[in-house]
Design a protein around this motif. Structure first.
Motif, PDB file in Angstrom:
ATOM      1  N   UNK A 255      71.710  17.598  54.529  1.00  0.00           N
ATOM      2  CA  UNK A 255      72.442  16.948  55.609  1.00  0.00           C
ATOM      3  C   UNK A 255      71.523  16.371  56.674  1.00  0.00           C
ATOM      4  N   UNK A 256      72.069  15.471  57.490  1.00  0.00           N
ATOM      5  CA  UNK A 256      71.268  14.799  58.516  1.00  0.00           C
ATOM      6  C   UNK A 256      70.674  15.782  59.515  1.00  0.00           C
ATOM      7  N   UNK A 257      71.369  16.907  59.755  1.00  0.00           N
ATOM      8  CA  UNK A 257      70.862  17.887  60.718  1.00  0.00           C
ATOM      9  C   UNK A 257      69.621  18.612  60.220  1.00  0.00           C
ATOM     10  N   UNK A 258      69.377  18.578  58.906  1.00  0.00           N
ATOM     11  CA  UNK A 258      68.194  19.255  58.360  1.00  0.00           C
ATOM     12  C   UNK A 258      66.921  18.458  58.611  1.00  0.00           C
ATOM     13  N   UNK A 259      67.036  17.148  58.796  1.00  0.00           N
ATOM     14  CA  UNK A 259      65.878  16.292  59.073  1.00  0.00           C
ATOM     15  C   UNK A 259      66.361  15.060  59.855  1.00  0.00           C
ATOM     16  N   UNK A 260      66.652  15.227  61.156  1.00  0.00           N
ATOM     17  CA  UNK A 260      67.214  14.133  61.956  1.00  0.00           C
ATOM     18  C   UNK A 260      66.333  12.894  62.006  1.00  0.00           C
ATOM     19  N   UNK A 261      65.017  13.066  62.049  1.00  0.00           N
ATOM     20  CA  UNK A 261      64.130  11.905  62.134  1.00  0.00           C
ATOM     21  C   UNK A 261      64.195  11.062  60.864  1.00  0.00           C
ATOM     22  N   UNK A 262      64.302  11.732  59.718  1.00  0.00           N
ATOM     23  CA  UNK A 262      64.431  11.000  58.460  1.00  0.00           C
ATOM     24  C   UNK A 262      65.757  10.243  58.423  1.00  0.00           C
ATOM     25  N   UNK A 263      66.821  10.884  58.901  1.00  0.00           N
ATOM     26  CA  UNK A 263      68.126  10.219  58.952  1.00  0.00           C
ATOM     27  C   UNK A 263      68.074   9.007  59.880  1.00  0.00           C
ATOM     28  N   UNK A 264      67.383   9.152  61.015  1.00  0.00           N
ATOM     29  CA  UNK A 264      67.265   8.047  61.968  1.00  0.00           C
ATOM     30  C   UNK A 264      66.461   6.891  61.388  1.00  0.00           C
ATOM     31  N   UNK A 265      65.427   7.215  60.625  1.00  0.00           N
ATOM     32  CA  UNK A 265      64.623   6.169  59.982  1.00  0.00           C
ATOM     33  C   UNK A 265      65.471   5.370  58.999  1.00  0.00           C
ATOM     34  N   UNK A 266      66.291   6.076  58.218  1.00  0.00           N
ATOM     35  CA  UNK A 266      67.203   5.405  57.284  1.00  0.00           C
ATOM     36  C   UNK A 266      68.166   4.503  58.031  1.00  0.00           C
ATOM     37  N   UNK A 267      68.740   5.028  59.111  1.00  0.00           N
ATOM     38  CA  UNK A 267      69.704   4.259  59.896  1.00  0.00           C
ATOM     39  C   UNK A 267      69.075   2.987  60.455  1.00  0.00           C
ATOM     40  N   UNK A 268      67.903   3.112  61.033  1.00  0.00           N
ATOM     41  CA  UNK A 268      67.231   1.954  61.634  1.00  0.00           C
ATOM     42  C   UNK A 268      66.952   0.881  60.586  1.00  0.00           C
ATOM     43  N   UNK A 269      66.467   1.290  59.430  1.00  0.00           N
ATOM     44  CA  UNK A 269      66.150   0.337  58.370  1.00  0.00           C
ATOM     45  C   UNK A 269      67.392  -0.419  57.915  1.00  0.00           C
ATOM     46  N   UNK A 270      68.488   0.297  57.713  1.00  0.00           N
ATOM     47  CA  UNK A 270      69.721  -0.336  57.242  1.00  0.00           C
ATOM     48  C   UNK A 270      70.310  -1.249  58.318  1.00  0.00           C
ATOM     49  N   UNK A 271      70.258  -0.823  59.574  1.00  0.00           N
ATOM     50  CA  UNK A 271      70.759  -1.669  60.659  1.00  0.00           C
ATOM     51  C   UNK A 271      69.983  -2.980  60.736  1.00  0.00           C
ATOM     52  N   UNK A 272      68.668  -2.902  60.621  1.00  0.00           N
ATOM     53  CA  UNK A 272      67.841  -4.110  60.689  1.00  0.00           C
ATOM     54  C   UNK A 272      68.133  -5.047  59.518  1.00  0.00           C
ATOM     55  N   UNK A 273      68.318  -4.479  58.327  1.00  0.00           N
ATOM     56  CA  UNK A 273      68.627  -5.300  57.157  1.00  0.00           C
ATOM     57  C   UNK A 273      69.949  -6.040  57.342  1.00  0.00           C
ATOM     58  N   UNK A 274      70.965  -5.315  57.837  1.00  0.00           N
ATOM     59  CA  UNK A 274      72.270  -5.939  58.031  1.00  0.00           C
ATOM     60  C   UNK A 274      72.256  -6.944  59.175  1.00  0.00           C
ATOM     61  N   UNK A 275      71.516  -6.636  60.230  1.00  0.00           N
ATOM     62  CA  UNK A 275      71.408  -7.576  61.346  1.00  0.00           C
ATOM     63  C   UNK A 275      70.745  -8.869  60.904  1.00  0.00           C
ATOM     64  N   UNK A 276      69.736  -8.750  60.055  1.00  0.00           N
ATOM     65  CA  UNK A 276      69.035  -9.934  59.566  1.00  0.00           C
ATOM     66  C   UNK A 276      69.997 -10.850  58.808  1.00  0.00           C
ATOM     67  N   UNK A 277      70.879 -10.249  58.001  1.00  0.00           N
ATOM     68  CA  UNK A 277      71.855 -11.042  57.247  1.00  0.00           C
ATOM     69  C   UNK A 277      72.897 -11.667  58.176  1.00  0.00           C
TER      70      UNK A 277
END
Length: 326
Positions: A276-298
């Protein structure tokens, strides 16, 4: 200064993992006391623990995923904003007389791009949860959100919303202040905004409280989050007059990410760290940032009319069904 390690908050289905971790610690301690090399056995047990964790979290039932989504240490809106933004300034007030701490928002930069970020905010402990009304906004919270979104639209800044609420506050005071009108106004106005809007379910997305900031060009969802018209407990109480049937209701409601992706409600599932995201919040945040940037670019490549039309068509398709003659 002495530091103390926080004890893990275990969910029921995580108990086998805790027992295995305790066993590993006991063997390691005994080995140190007696000067015995058990590194091979420790490695085997640790590998088994990793395998067991993956088996558990890839086969969770809907009600178990709901427990993960409600985990007290699951990253919140402010956690993600602070982790992914270059700069961040929280803005307060709905310009009508209040500032709802259950819904936070402000301006920031995401990889250098100015954006407006807002979302539901739960508390970390009982005192904080009471202060934030357990992430259930009053009408002023949704009016504050709309004020920030109008600001974003005026200055051509994309809007990022983070959904994590059991639902909007349903008390008498909220009804007196126009809860239904506040949410309905947001729904209508979000369809008209020119800027890109990306909504992400980061925890529990419940009822109209989630929809009040949930109209966007893209709807993303973390793997173990839930998104539902009503909590399974409320559904069970209404349909069967028995809140104890919440697990059965959770299955019928199709609240998990994979079901919602099949139904065409959400656009993309964000994988979470094993546990779960609570087990590694920084990894979850990295995933979120990457996906947000990809979608924003489109989305930034589209014109405002194209985005508005796509947004309209996206929501018109939700709930479409076909009648089959017998």
């Amino acid at each position: 200064m002495a530091t103390t390690e926080r004890k893990p908050l275990l969910l029921d289905f995580e108990k086998p993992l805790a027992e295995l971790a305790t066993r590993i610690d006991q063997i390691r301690q005994l080995a140190e006391e007696n000067g015995v090399d058990v590194s091979g056995q420790i490695l085997q047990l640790e590998a088994r623990a990793m395998q067991l964790r993956e088996e558990i979290f890839t086969s969770l039932s809907p009600s178990q995923r709901l427990q993960v989504a409600r985990h007290p240490r699951r990253p919140s809106t402010l956690d993600y904003i602070q982790a992914i933004s270059d700069e961040w300034m929280e803005l307060h007030g709905d310009r009508c007389g209040g500032d709802d701490p259950a819904l936070v928002g402000g301006v920031g930069r995401l990889s250098g791009q100015p954006v407006v970020m807002l979302g539901h905010q739960k508390g970390r402990d009982t005192k904080d949860n009471i202060a934030r009304n357990f992430g259930m906004p009053y009408p002023g919270g949704y009016r504050k959100a709309m004020r920030l979104m109008e600001h974003a639209n005026k200055f051509s800044m994309p809007i990022l919303t983070f959904i994590d609420t059991p639902g909007a506050w349903s008390g008498v005071e909220a009804e007196h202040q126009g809860q239904g009108e506040a949410i309905a106004y947001n729904l209508r106005e979000m369809f008209c905004l020119d800027v890109p809007i990306i909504c992400t379910v980061i925890g529990e997305g419940g009822s109209g409280g989630a929809l009040g900031i949930g109209v966007g060009d893209r709807l993303l969802m973390f793997e173990h989050s839930v998104y539902t018209v009503a909590t399974p407990e409320a559904c069970a109480a209404i349909l069967w007059k028995d809140a104890g049937k919440a697990p059965q209701a959770a299955v019928a409601l199709k609240i998990i990410s994979h079901d919602l992706k099949k139904l065409g409600i959400i656009d993309q599932i964000l994988p979470e760290p094993t546990g779960g995201a609570h087990s590694d919040p920084l990894k979850a945040a990295t995933t979120l940032k990457q996906v947000l940037l990809e979608n924003l670019d489109e989305l930034n490549r589209l014109t405002a009319p194209e985005r508005r039309q796509m947004r309209y068509e996206k929501f018109r398709k939700i709930g479409v069904f076909t009648e089959v003659a017998h």
